[in-house]
Design a protein around this motif. Structure first.
Motif, mmCIF file in Angstrom:
data_model
loop_
_atom_site.group_PDB
_atom_site.id
_atom_site.type_symbol
_atom_site.label_atom_id
_atom_site.label_comp_id
_atom_site.label_asym_id
_atom_site.label_seq_id
_atom_site.Cartn_x
_atom_site.Cartn_y
_atom_site.Cartn_z
ATOM 1 N N ALA A 108 -3.691 16.188 11.002
ATOM 2 C CA ALA A 108 -3.284 16.292 9.437
ATOM 3 C C ALA A 108 -2.123 15.415 9.192
ATOM 4 O O ALA A 108 -1.919 14.682 8.344
ATOM 5 N N ALA A 109 -1.202 15.706 10.133
ATOM 6 C CA ALA A 109 0.233 14.999 9.779
ATOM 7 C C ALA A 109 0.060 13.490 10.011
ATOM 8 O O ALA A 109 0.640 12.647 9.297
ATOM 9 N N GLU A 113 0.712 10.428 7.271
ATOM 10 C CA GLU A 113 1.407 9.217 7.426
ATOM 11 C C GLU A 113 0.885 7.914 7.118
ATOM 12 O O GLU A 113 1.186 7.109 6.263
ATOM 13 N N ALA A 114 -0.529 7.934 7.503
ATOM 14 C CA ALA A 114 -1.241 6.696 7.342
ATOM 15 C C ALA A 114 -1.692 6.597 5.600
ATOM 16 O O ALA A 114 -1.621 5.438 5.143
ATOM 17 N N LEU A 115 -1.965 7.656 5.239
ATOM 18 C CA LEU A 115 -2.417 7.642 3.692
ATOM 19 C C LEU A 115 -0.997 7.278 2.833
ATOM 20 O O LEU A 115 -1.167 6.388 1.841
ATOM 21 N N SER A 116 0.181 7.574 3.310
ATOM 22 C CA SER A 116 1.333 7.502 2.410
ATOM 23 C C SER A 116 1.501 5.722 2.716
ATOM 24 O O SER A 116 1.831 5.004 1.833
ATOM 25 N N ALA A 117 1.416 5.400 4.181
ATOM 26 C CA ALA A 117 1.558 3.862 4.184
ATOM 27 C C ALA A 117 0.539 3.285 3.440
ATOM 28 O O ALA A 117 1.328 1.933 3.116
ATOM 29 N N ALA A 131 -5.857 5.805 -2.450
ATOM 30 C CA ALA A 131 -4.731 6.379 -1.767
ATOM 31 C C ALA A 131 -3.629 6.100 -3.011
ATOM 32 O O ALA A 131 -2.679 6.778 -3.345
ATOM 33 N N SER A 132 -3.649 4.974 -3.525
ATOM 34 C CA SER A 132 -2.578 4.586 -4.536
ATOM 35 C C SER A 132 -2.846 4.853 -6.088
ATOM 36 O O SER A 132 -1.822 4.841 -6.934
ATOM 37 N N VAL A 133 -4.285 5.088 -6.352
ATOM 38 C CA VAL A 133 -4.358 5.369 -7.702
ATOM 39 C C VAL A 133 -3.552 6.451 -8.392
ATOM 40 O O VAL A 133 -3.069 6.531 -9.420
ATOM 41 N N PRO A 134 -3.372 7.699 -7.746
ATOM 42 C CA PRO A 134 -2.685 8.863 -8.397
ATOM 43 C C PRO A 134 -1.114 8.381 -8.593
ATOM 44 O O PRO A 134 -0.455 8.795 -9.632
ATOM 45 N N HIS A 135 -0.470 7.588 -7.586
ATOM 46 C CA HIS A 135 0.771 6.957 -7.770
ATOM 47 C C HIS A 135 0.864 5.993 -9.013
ATOM 48 O O HIS A 135 1.738 6.288 -9.826
#
Length: 213
Positions: A108-109, A113-117, A131-135
């Protein structure tokens, strides 16, 4: 993956072997066998009992026939055997054995990390992904909100709360903060009263001094 193993004759001992003191379950007729191995015994309740703990085999020594026979009589399996896993083969690939220690929390960690990158890269390139749409939505809301706050004749439901706060932050002050302010005010009033009392005393003393003069 590790199982107990008996001591075999001529095998090299991977560890020290200690025979604990106590009853052995052997009948008194087998006392000579223990004496041959120089093990102190006594007869108790119709069976041979070892008096003290005995280090029968030292690590690195070869197991003798007498030692193996004694351990077999006592039902002691002092050694162990098992697999020492070094690599894992899966779908044509070899992995280090440490992959077997990976838990759900580790996975999960790593995924987080990969999702954030991925989100950071998508935002930098201006290429929308899941991954970027919410941001992107959050950033768009901040932009619209900053513009709305600067307008007097336009607003929307979500912006009203922010406008209200900027207009009068005291409305959002917590009860605890108000209580603290009241305490400060009370302390200030007490200080004023003390100053007035001191000034009154000073005036009285000054008046007495003039009369005496």
């Amino acid at each position: 993956n590790v199982r107990p193993a008996p001591a075999k004759v001529s095998a090299i001992a991977p560890c020290d072997v200690i025979v604990p003191k106590g009853p052995t379950g052997c009948d008194p007729g087998q006392t000579a066998f223990f004496q041959t191995l120089q093990i102190g015994t006594k007869i108790a309740r119709g069976q041979i009992e070892i008096v003290n703990d005995i280090q029968l085999i030292n690590e690195g020594d070869k197991v003798t026939a007498s030692q193996a026979a004694l351990l077999q009589k006592l039902g002691i399996e002092p050694f162990t055997y098992g697999l020492n896993l070094k690599q894992v083969y899966d779908n044509g690939s070899l992995f280090d054995a440490k992959v077997l220690d990976i838990t759900d929390d580790v996975l999960a960690a790593k995924f987080s990390e990969a999702l954030s990158a991925l989100a950071a890269l998508s935002l930098a390139l201006g290429f929308p992904t899941q991954a970027s749409v919410p941001h992107s939505i959050a950033n768009a809301f901040k932009a619209v909100l900053s513009v709305t706050i600067g307008l007097d004749n336009y607003s929307f439901d979500k912006a009203d709360t922010y406008k209200e706060y900027l207009a009068d932050p005291s409305k959002f002050a917590s009860a605890g903060g108000g209580g603290g302010g009241g305490g400060d005010a009370g302390a200030a009033e007490e200080e004023k009263e003390e100053e007035e009392e001191e000034e009154g005393k000073g005036r009285k003393e000054g008046g007495k001094a003039k009369r005496m003069g």
